[in-house]
Scaffold this active site. Structure first.
Site, PDB file in Angstrom:
ATOM      1  N   THR A   1      -2.714   4.945  10.069  1.00 46.31           N
ATOM      2  CA  THR A   1      -1.352   4.669   9.614  1.00 46.31           C
ATOM      3  C   THR A   1      -1.260   3.535   8.597  1.00 46.31           C
ATOM      4  O   THR A   1      -0.228   3.364   7.958  1.00 46.31           O
ATOM      5  CB  THR A   1      -0.448   4.346  10.827  1.00 46.31           C
ATOM      6  OG1 THR A   1       0.926   4.404  10.445  1.00 46.31           O
ATOM      7  CG2 THR A   1      -0.763   2.973  11.407  1.00 46.31           C
ATOM      8  N   TYR A   2      -2.332   2.759   8.416  1.00 46.02           N
ATOM      9  CA  TYR A   2      -2.273   1.640   7.480  1.00 46.02           C
ATOM     10  C   TYR A   2      -2.166   2.164   6.052  1.00 46.02           C
ATOM     11  O   TYR A   2      -3.076   2.788   5.526  1.00 46.02           O
ATOM     12  CB  TYR A   2      -3.512   0.754   7.602  1.00 46.02           C
ATOM     13  CG  TYR A   2      -3.626   0.004   8.917  1.00 46.02           C
ATOM     14  CD1 TYR A   2      -2.558  -0.105   9.804  1.00 46.02           C
ATOM     15  CD2 TYR A   2      -4.819  -0.605   9.282  1.00 46.02           C
ATOM     16  CE1 TYR A   2      -2.661  -0.783  10.998  1.00 46.02           C
ATOM     17  CE2 TYR A   2      -4.939  -1.296  10.480  1.00 46.02           C
ATOM     18  CZ  TYR A   2      -3.857  -1.377  11.337  1.00 46.02           C
ATOM     19  OH  TYR A   2      -3.980  -2.064  12.524  1.00 46.02           O
ATOM     20  N   SER A   3      -1.027   1.875   5.445  1.00 47.82           N
ATOM     21  CA  SER A   3      -0.733   2.346   4.091  1.00 47.82           C
ATOM     22  C   SER A   3      -0.991   3.847   3.982  1.00 47.82           C
ATOM     23  O   SER A   3      -1.535   4.345   2.991  1.00 47.82           O
ATOM     24  CB  SER A   3      -1.567   1.587   3.053  1.00 47.82           C
ATOM     25  OG  SER A   3      -0.924   1.597   1.795  1.00 47.82           O
TER      26      SER A   3
ATOM     27  N   GLY B   1      -3.067   5.831   5.308  1.00 45.11           N
ATOM     28  CA  GLY B   1      -4.452   6.264   5.157  1.00 45.11           C
ATOM     29  C   GLY B   1      -5.203   5.615   4.016  1.00 45.11           C
ATOM     30  O   GLY B   1      -6.433   5.739   3.935  1.00 45.11           O
TER      31      GLY B   1
END
Length: 323
Positions: A56-58, A60
Site C-alpha cells: 500500500t505504500y504509494s 506499490g
C-alpha cells in the site's frame, strides 16, 4: 552495524530495518526513484540488510523502487519484508482484506513489483475483522509451502487476537506468525502490558514502527508542536505527545542527548537497541544524514540508570494503532 537473530526465523538481520514508506510519489515529502536509490545504497554501505515495505505504500511504488535497487545486489544477502491488508496499485472490492483471494493476488503483485520470486517476511497489515483468522492463516501457509514466502508476521493488534492466531496455527499445523510489528517508543509503551509477554513466551521477533514517535523524540516538545509534522500528528490524534508524562520524557531525552553529545533521536534509538523486547526498530527516513545518525546510535551505551531515568515519567495512554 550490529546484527541479531529475528525471533524464531533464524534469519540474521541488522538491528536497524530501513522502513521504505517514504518511497514514491503520493506526497510531496516522498523520495522519487533516484532519491530512494541513494538512500537504499547508503543503507547497504552502512551494513543494513533488512528492508521493510508494503503493497500500500504509494500504491506499490515503494516496492518497485526498493526492488529495482536490490536487483543490483546479491539477493541472498538481503532480508525483505512487505505487507498485505490494504489495497496496493489497484483498488477494488477484493484489493484489501485478508481473504485468500486478496492474499494470493496481492502477493503476486508485490513479488512482481519487487522483482523477486520469494519474499523473506510477509506480514498482515493489521487484523481483518471480516475474515476468519483460520482462512487467513491457511492462505498464508500455502504461500510458504509454495516457496513464495519464507516467514509470516503480524502487526499492531490486541494480544488476545495474536494469541488466537498462534493457537490456530498450532492446532491446525499451519505456519505461525514469527514477528510482530507494532507501535512502541518511549512515549507509547502500552505493548509492554500484554503483547510483549506473549512475544517473549512464543519467541516472536519484535519490529517497532515509529520508534521516534513520528519525530516527537527528535526535538524539544515546543519545537515539535510548532512544526507542520507536529500539527499533522495533533490532528491525527496520535498519543505521541499527549500522554501525561510525554513532555517530561521529551525533556529527559533532550537532557541526556546534551550530556552524551548526541542528538535526541540517537538517545531514543539507543533505548530501543538496548531494550530486551526489541529485535530491530523500523527506521523510516527520507534523509541519508538521519540514516547515518541512526546507525551511529548503536554506539551510544546508555547506563541502567539512564534507561530508568527515561522511562520513569511514563504514564498509561489510550491504546493506538490497532485499526
Amino acid at each position: 552495524m550490529e546484527y541479531t537473530t529475528l525471533g524464531s526465523t533464524g534469519m540474521e538481520v541488522s538491528k536497524i530495518a530501513l522502513g521504505c514508506m517514504s518511497f514514491g510519489s503520493q506526497d510531496d515529502w516522498m523520495l522519487d526513484a533516484e532519491e530512494g536509490r541513494e538512500l537504499v545504497e547508503r543503507a547497504i554501505d552502512l551494513g543494513v540488510n533488512f528492508f521493510d515495505t508494503a503493497n500500500t505504500y504509494s500504491s506499490g511504488e515503494s516496492e518497485e523502487i526498493l526492488g529495482d535497487v536490490l536487483a543490483e545486489y546479491d539477493r541472498d544477502e538481503q532480508v525483505v519484508a512487505t505487507k498485505v491488508r490494504f489495497s496496493g496499485a489497484k483498488e477494488h472490492r477484493n484489493a484489501e482484506g485478508l481473504s485468500r483471494e486478496t492474499i494470493e493476488q496481492e502477493l503476486d503483485h508485490s513479488l512482481d513489483r519487487l522483482g523477486m520470486d520469494t519474499v523473506d517476511l510477509y506480514q498482515i497489515h493489521r487484523w481483518d475483522y471480516d475474515t476468519p483468522i483460520e482462512t487467513t492463516l491457511r492462505a498464508l501457509d500455502d504461500t510458504v509451502r509454495r516457496g513464495k514466502v519464507r516467514h509470516i508476521g503480524a502487526s499492531s493488534m490486541w494480544a488476545h487476537q495474536f494469541q488466537e492466531a498462534l493457537h490456530v496455527s498450532d492446532r491446525e499445523g499451519l505456519a505461525r506468525f514469527e514477528t510482530m510489528q507494532n507501535l512502541y517508543h518511549l512515549t507509547y509503551r502500552e505493548e509492554e502490558r500484554e503483547m510483549y509477554p506473549v512475544c517473549e513466551t512464543e519467541d516472536i521477533g519484535v519490529l517497532p514502527w515509529s520508534p521516534l514517535a513520528a519525530g516527537y523524540l527528535t526535538r524539544p516538545h515546543d519545537e515539535f508542536t510548532a512544526t507542520t509534522r507536529g500539527e499533522h500528528e495533533l490532528d491525527y490524534g496520535t498519543p505521541y505527545h499527549e500522554g501525561p508524562g510525554s513532555e517530561e520524557i521529551n525533556d529527559r531525552v533532550a537532557e541526556l542527548a546534551a550530556d552524551y553529545g548526541v542528538t535526541m533521536a540517537q538517545i531514543a534509538l539507543a533505548w530501543h537497541f538496548q531494550n530486551d523486547h526489541v529485535d530491530a526498530p523500523i527506521v523510516g527516513t527520507s534523509s541519508i544524514e538521519h540514516l547515518e545518525d541512526a546507525v551511529e546510535a548503536l554506539e551510544v551505551d546508555l547506563s541502567a540508570s539512564d534507561v530508568e531515568y527515561l522511562e520513569e515519567p511514563y504514564e498509561p495512554v489510550e491504546v493506538f494503532g490497532h485499526e
